[in-house]
Design a protein around this motif. Structure first.
Motif, PDB file in Angstrom:
ATOM      1  N   PRO A 126      -3.017  -9.646   6.824  1.00 19.65           N
ATOM      2  CA  PRO A 126      -2.537  -9.003   5.601  1.00 19.65           C
ATOM      3  C   PRO A 126      -2.193  -9.971   4.484  1.00 19.65           C
ATOM      4  N   THR A 127      -2.167 -11.270   4.767  1.00 20.71           N
ATOM      5  CA  THR A 127      -1.829 -12.234   3.728  1.00 20.71           C
ATOM      6  C   THR A 127      -3.093 -12.934   3.247  1.00 20.71           C
TER       7      THR A 127
ATOM      8  N   SER B 296      -3.746  -1.633   0.725  1.00 19.58           N
ATOM      9  CA  SER B 296      -2.744  -2.575   0.233  1.00 19.58           C
ATOM     10  C   SER B 296      -3.419  -3.753  -0.429  1.00 19.58           C
TER      11      SER B 296
ATOM     12  N   PRO C 163      -3.394  -7.609  -0.602  1.00 21.03           N
ATOM     13  CA  PRO C 163      -2.859  -8.730   0.183  1.00 21.03           C
ATOM     14  C   PRO C 163      -1.995  -9.647  -0.658  1.00 21.03           C
ATOM     15  N   SER C 164      -1.040 -10.298   0.004  1.00 21.52           N
ATOM     16  CA  SER C 164      -0.110 -11.188  -0.685  1.00 21.52           C
ATOM     17  C   SER C 164      -0.068 -12.528   0.022  1.00 21.52           C
TER      18      SER C 164
ATOM     19  N   GLN D 178       3.295  -6.263   0.872  1.00 23.42           N
ATOM     20  CA  GLN D 178       2.119  -5.940   0.084  1.00 23.42           C
ATOM     21  C   GLN D 178       2.401  -4.819  -0.906  1.00 23.42           C
TER      22      GLN D 178
ATOM     23  N   PRO E 180       6.647  -4.285  -3.666  1.00 21.79           N
ATOM     24  CA  PRO E 180       5.977  -4.538  -2.387  1.00 21.79           C
ATOM     25  C   PRO E 180       6.585  -3.719  -1.255  1.00 21.79           C
TER      26      PRO E 180
ATOM     27  N   TYR F 263       5.481  -1.893   3.026  1.00 24.40           N
ATOM     28  CA  TYR F 263       4.603  -1.842   4.192  1.00 24.40           C
ATOM     29  C   TYR F 263       4.272  -0.390   4.500  1.00 24.40           C
TER      30      TYR F 263
END
Length: 422
Positions: free
Chosen positions: A200-201, A239, A241-242, A248, A267, A269
């Protein structure tokens, strides 16, 4: 409501595959004397929106007639149930498509059966990943299964009726794909470099979300910079991504066009959801953001949720609020288009049933799992009939799938339809 008896064998534990996101505080279930005396926020409102009585009908079928070991329903459609388990010959994962009305197996495929596609020089052999198969909701839509052909990965569509080949799709060279969900008539696919497809990142420009036509496999739309997480009710939850903490920005996309319809202001989840309502957790804040997919906006930010939010269908979100100072425990529900939730005290009978859990909604009622079975409550907190023995596995639009015991060591299931009461 008719009386039903529980099978003599033990109930299989740990098979609740629906998102169980609301758990009552342990100290609130010690006995009758701790029953909540709190009243709904507005008794008149609660009374006005109370759902009609429902009656649990006769089981459509009473055991899962399966040759698979540890068989578990993995998807429920209009006429079919997708079942995952282990092949009897020990060859690994296997799946069956079961007739929802009868429990009879339509077809079965194991990991030892590669799918051969094409003829002559164009013939290829595909190894199927049966552990991640997805079911189209409508009867005419296929089962979607990931495949591998050497280093090449993609998706293959098999008929719900007989398991025959329909189509296949592969991501562009050098990219990996993961099925995010099956929508109304699209399969939502997350595409990224192999090491990033489940991460997710990272940089948003590494990931894309695609909508593939369920009937043909053709790409209908593509949205770059977002990672699809789920698809239901005509909406794709995705989402951005961060590279920071991992939190996110959550976005909603129209599953027919890929058009963005809502973006979270901060941000968060994705916490789960089915059929028109979603829960998002926000770092640093108690409770959850409740998103109504019908209007594509945030309806409410709750701060009194005991341990998250239970998400169900019928455009109705249900959760539990517990006041640890007074001991009051209330059921709260928010329907599509409402400005605020309806709250009502949980009945004493439910409170004393060993920490019940809100598991989902169906026909305007809330399904609550107790120690010995499932309660159905209307929105005013009233019990709709007697407890139904068993452990809730799935909440359907018109019924329940219960684990009611074991047969030869495997879970035994009942599909129970709900009927309108008097």
């Amino acid at each position: 409501m008719r009386s039903r008896t529980r099978p003599g064998s033990g109930v299989a534990a740990g098979l609740v595959v629906l998102a169980v996101l609301a758990v009552l505080a342990t100290g609130c279930s010690g006995g009758e004397e701790v029953a909540s005396t709190a009243q709904p926020t507005s008794p008149a409102v609660a009374e006005a929106v109370a759902a009609p009585t429902v009656v649990v009908g006769e089981p459509q079928w009473t055991t899962l007639d399966s040759s698979l070991g540890a068989a578990v329903p993995a998807g429920v459609g209009e006429r079919s149930i997708l079942v995952r388990g282990d092949a009897a010959d020990g060859s690994g994962p296997a799946l069956q498509v079961v007739d929802r009305a009868t429990g009879e197996t339509r077809w079965e495929r194991t990991g030892a059966q590669p799918l051969v596609v094409g003829d002559g020089a164009g013939r290829v052999t595909l190894d199927l990943d049966l552990s991640d198969a997805r079911l189209g909701r409508d009867a005419g839509l296929p089962v979607i299964v990931p495949y591998a052909e050497g280093r090449r990965r993609g998706l293959v569509a098999l008929s719900q009726g007989d398991g025959s080949y329909r189509w296949r799709w592969s991501p562009p060279t050098g990219l990996a794909a993961r099925t995010a969900g099956v929508g109304s008539d699209v399969v939502v696919v997350r595409v990224a470099p192999p090491g990033r497809v489940d991460d997710p990142t990272g940089r948003p420009d590494d990931v894309s979300t695609l909508g593939l036509d369920l009937s043909t496999g053709e790409v209908r739309w593509r949205v770059d910079g977002v990672a699809g997480a789920a698809a239901t009710g005509g909406v794709v939850v995705a989402s951005v991504p961060s590279t920071a903490s991992g939190a996110q920005t959550v976005v909603l996309l129209d599953d027919a066009t890929g058009e963005e319809t809502w973006r979270s202001p901060q941000p968060g989840y994705f916490a789960g959801g089915t059929d028109d309502v979603y829960a998002l957790t926000v770092p640093g804040q108690a409770g959850a953001v409740l998103v109504d997919a019908a209007t594509e906006r945030v309806e409410q930010l709750q701060t009194g949720v005991a341990a998250g939010s239970g998400v169900g269908g019928d455009a109705l979100l249900a959760w539990v609020e517990a006041d640890h100072e007074s001991g009051a425990v209330e059921l709260a529900t928010l329907a599509s288009g409402e400005d605020r939730p309806v709250t009502a005290p949980l009945p004493a009978t439910v409170l004393t049933d060993a920490s019940p859990r809100v598991l989902g909604t169906t026909r305007g009622h809330v399904a609550v799992q107790g120690a010995d079975g499932v309660w159905l409550l209307d929105r005013a907190g009233r019990i709709a009939g007697e407890q139904v023995p068993g452990r809730l596995d799935r909440v359907l639009a018109d019924g329940l799938v219960l684990v009611t015991g074991t047969v030869d060591g495997a879970p035994a299931y009942e599909v129970l339809g709900l009927e309108a009461g008097p």
